[in-house]
Design an enzyme around this catalytic site. Structure first.
Site, short mmCIF file in Angstrom:
data_model
loop_
_atom_site.label_atom_id
_atom_site.label_comp_id
_atom_site.label_asym_id
_atom_site.label_seq_id
_atom_site.Cartn_x
_atom_site.Cartn_y
_atom_site.Cartn_z
N HIS A 255 -1.06 7.81 -44.04
CA HIS A 255 0.35 7.74 -43.66
C HIS A 255 0.45 7.29 -42.22
O HIS A 255 -0.38 7.66 -41.40
CB HIS A 255 1.02 9.11 -43.84
CG HIS A 255 2.51 9.03 -43.88
ND1 HIS A 255 3.28 9.02 -42.75
CD2 HIS A 255 3.35 8.91 -44.94
CE1 HIS A 255 4.55 8.91 -43.10
NE2 HIS A 255 4.64 8.82 -44.42
N GLU B 284 3.12 10.50 -52.28
CA GLU B 284 3.03 9.77 -53.54
C GLU B 284 2.03 10.37 -54.51
O GLU B 284 2.12 10.18 -55.71
CB GLU B 284 2.67 8.30 -53.28
CG GLU B 284 3.58 7.58 -52.33
CD GLU B 284 4.91 7.24 -52.95
OE1 GLU B 284 5.44 8.06 -53.72
OE2 GLU B 284 5.43 6.16 -52.66
N1 ACO Z 1 -7.39 4.11 -48.38
C1 ACO Z 1 -8.40 3.55 -47.68
N2 ACO Z 1 -8.32 3.24 -46.36
C2 ACO Z 1 -7.16 3.49 -45.76
C3 ACO Z 1 -6.07 4.08 -46.42
C4 ACO Z 1 -6.22 4.38 -47.78
N3 ACO Z 1 -5.23 4.93 -48.48
N4 ACO Z 1 -5.05 4.20 -45.55
C5 ACO Z 1 -5.47 3.72 -44.38
N5 ACO Z 1 -6.76 3.28 -44.51
C6 ACO Z 1 -7.60 2.72 -43.46
C7 ACO Z 1 -7.26 1.25 -43.19
O1 ACO Z 1 -7.99 0.39 -44.01
C8 ACO Z 1 -7.61 1.14 -41.73
O2 ACO Z 1 -9.00 1.02 -41.63
P1 ACO Z 1 -9.66 0.02 -40.55
O3 ACO Z 1 -9.14 0.44 -39.22
O4 ACO Z 1 -11.13 0.23 -40.72
O5 ACO Z 1 -9.20 -1.35 -40.92
C9 ACO Z 1 -7.24 2.49 -41.17
O6 ACO Z 1 -7.34 3.40 -42.25
C10 ACO Z 1 -5.84 2.53 -40.59
O7 ACO Z 1 -4.97 2.03 -41.55
P2 ACO Z 1 -3.61 1.32 -41.21
O8 ACO Z 1 -3.30 0.33 -42.29
O9 ACO Z 1 -3.56 0.84 -39.79
O10 ACO Z 1 -2.61 2.52 -41.31
P3 ACO Z 1 -1.07 2.37 -41.45
O11 ACO Z 1 -0.48 3.42 -40.67
O12 ACO Z 1 -0.58 1.00 -41.19
O13 ACO Z 1 -0.91 2.59 -43.03
C11 ACO Z 1 -0.30 3.30 -45.15
C12 ACO Z 1 -0.23 3.60 -43.64
C13 ACO Z 1 0.31 1.92 -45.43
C14 ACO Z 1 0.51 4.35 -45.91
C15 ACO Z 1 -1.78 3.32 -45.59
O14 ACO Z 1 -2.34 4.58 -45.32
C16 ACO Z 1 -1.95 2.96 -47.07
O15 ACO Z 1 -2.04 1.77 -47.39
N6 ACO Z 1 -2.02 3.97 -47.98
C17 ACO Z 1 -2.15 3.71 -49.41
C18 ACO Z 1 -0.81 3.37 -50.01
C19 ACO Z 1 0.11 4.58 -50.08
O16 ACO Z 1 -0.30 5.67 -50.44
N7 ACO Z 1 1.38 4.34 -49.75
C20 ACO Z 1 2.42 5.38 -49.76
C21 ACO Z 1 2.73 5.85 -48.37
S1 ACO Z 1 3.88 7.18 -48.36
C22 ACO Z 1 5.40 6.45 -48.42
O17 ACO Z 1 5.64 5.41 -47.87
C23 ACO Z 1 6.47 7.09 -49.17
#
Ligand code: ACO
Length: 406
Positions: A285, A343
């Site tokens: 998140h 989620e």
């Molecule tokens: N699985 C694997 N790796 C992840 C995940 C995940 N669910 N979430 C973040 N990471 C990793 C990224 O790959 C990144 O790694 P890196 O630095 O080695 O490249 C690091 O963690 C940071 O990730 P960001 O994308 O910068 O985090 P951001 O804050 O932009 O993303 C998000 C948040 C979009 C929710 C992300 O965690 C994600 O894609 N989760 C999966 C989808 C999901 O569950 N979405 C629902 C969110 S809740 C809502 O909106 C209601």
């Protein structure tokens, strides 16, 4: 936390949006996602990502979910206080009355049900709701409150009608003698649902009603800030919610749990997924660096239903998938603090309630419409255009070359 600097506007209202003045410094690159940027002052909700606390108009989410009906929380968001018994009765009466859709919207549902996917259908159909607006030019708070109530009342009716038609069933007349959650399940599934399922859905809708400056809410506020109308703000928000990085994750989260199948396979499956660069749906998140408090609320709601629905095994599997996911992410992305988000258990709860998987995100939209419309009302009160800047990184001074010479 980066705060957008406030330029020379002494007389700016308390609620107005500080204007973005990006620094021309590569170190600013992390802000391409606007993380840490405060884009609005709001009295609606606050997400404390370090402590794992979601506050809605002064109440912790655990205090509202399971206690307050969704209609009460909509009133709380719009008016700043929970309704009295009389106010609630009057609101329920108006919402029930608004369940009858304008003819244009019924036609839009028929068209969308032919072959549009659910979120695209919802966005298309909601746009038609302006059809029976008594005066689209009226920008008063009273007129916009009526629009907010109509949107909250009608989005579930639209989702149910769309689903009935696309699955070859007839659209049921809305009932006026029951809550929004009960009527939605009745119109969707074709018969009155048990109290446990209705309570579970009500808890879900309350839990997702508002959540700070998330992407779809920001989209709604940007649209409202241009003095556009509430229907446009909500259709824009629906477009933002559809994405899998926002509201589109519960379907894939459920697929993941189903694919894993048994608890003993969870850890290896997660390791393989992360190693091959996949994101684990329902984890991570932007704001929460601990477990999303909504995950626990929804887990408990799912557990309360499990005896009735026989989903104890699925919940035990989900618990193990959660444990393994958090562990694998902690090892592979150290320091990122990736935990379960809303989620993850949404998927299980909504499946228990009997919703088709591709209606999970539209059901999220039913709850979030209360928050979006409250944010639109709050944004409208500021009267301030949201218009940040960008940093141009392309070339300059190029000369035009006629097509024949390129
Ligand atoms: N699985 C694997 N790796 C992840 C995940 C995940 N669910 N979430 C973040 N990471 C990793 C990224 O790959 C990144 O790694 P890196 O630095 O080695 O490249 C690091 O963690 C940071 O990730 P960001 O994308 O910068 O985090 P951001 O804050 O932009 O993303 C998000 C948040 C979009 C929710 C992300 O965690 C994600 O894609 N989760 C999966 C989808 C999901 O569950 N979405 C629902 C969110 S809740 C809502 O909106 C209601």
């Amino acid at each position: 936390m980066a705060r957008l600097t406030k330029p020379h506007r002494e007389a700016e209202s308390e609620m107005s949006i500080p204007t973005a003045v990006p620094q021309k410094n590569p170190a600013d690159a992390p802000h391409t996602g606007l993380e840490g940027v405060i884009a609005a002052r709001t009295e609606l909700s606050d997400v404390d990502g370090r402590a794992g606390v979601l506050t809605v108009r002064g109440y912790d989410i655990e205090e509202l979910a399971g206690n307050a009906a969704f209609e009460e929380v909509a009133h709380l968001l719009w008016h700043g206080a929970l309704p009295t018994a009389t106010e609630l009765r009057e609101l329920q009466g108006r919402l029930s009355g608004y369940r009858r859709l304008p003819e244009e919207t019924s036609v839009a549902i028929e068209l969308a049900a032919r072959r549009m996917p659910p979120m695209d259908a919802l966005q298309f159909i909601v746009g038609s709701l302006i059809a029976d607006d008594p005066d689209p030019e009226d920008e008063s708070r009273e007129a916009n409150l009526m629009r907010a109530e109509k949107l909250v009342a009608r989005v579930p009716v639209i989702v149910a009608g769309y689903h009935r038609l696309r699955s070859g069933q007839s659209v049921l007349e809305p009932r006026e003698d029951c809550s929004l959650a009960a009527n939605f399940l009745y119109q969707l599934l074709g018969k009155e649902q048990p109290a446990g399922e209705i309570r579970g859905l009500d808890t879900y809708l309350v839990t997702v009603a508002d959540h700070g400056m998330n992407a779809s809410t920001f989209a709604a506020r940007v649209i409202a800030s241009t003095a556009s109308d509430m229907y446009s703000a909500v259709t824009g928000a629906l477009g933002a919610l559809k994405g899998r990085l926002h509201g589109g994750a519960p379907g894939p989260a459920l697929q993941m749990i189903e694919e894993i199948g048994t608890p003993d396979r969870a850890e290896a499956w997660m390791r393989d997924a992360v190693a091959s660069g996949r994101r684990l749906m329902g984890f991570g998140h932007r704001i929460y660096k601990v477990r999303d408090p909504r995950a626990e609320v929804l887990y408990q709601a799912a557990e309360a239903l499990a005896d009735e629905t026989g989903e104890q095994q699925a919940l035990a599997l989900a618990r193990e998938v959660e444990r393994a996911g958090v562990q694998v992410l902690a090892e592979s992305k150290p320091g990122r603090n990736l935990n379960t988000n809303v989620e993850f258990y949404t998927a299980l709860l909504l499946r228990e309630i009997g919703l088709p998987q591709d209606l999970f995100t539209p059901t999220f939209a039913i709850g979030r419409t209360a928050g979006w419309t409250a944010h639109v009302l709050e944004q409208q009160a500021t009267g301030r255009l949201i218009r940040p800047q960008s940093e141009y990184i392309g070339p300059r001074g190029l000369r035009y070359i006629p097509v024949s010479q390129r």
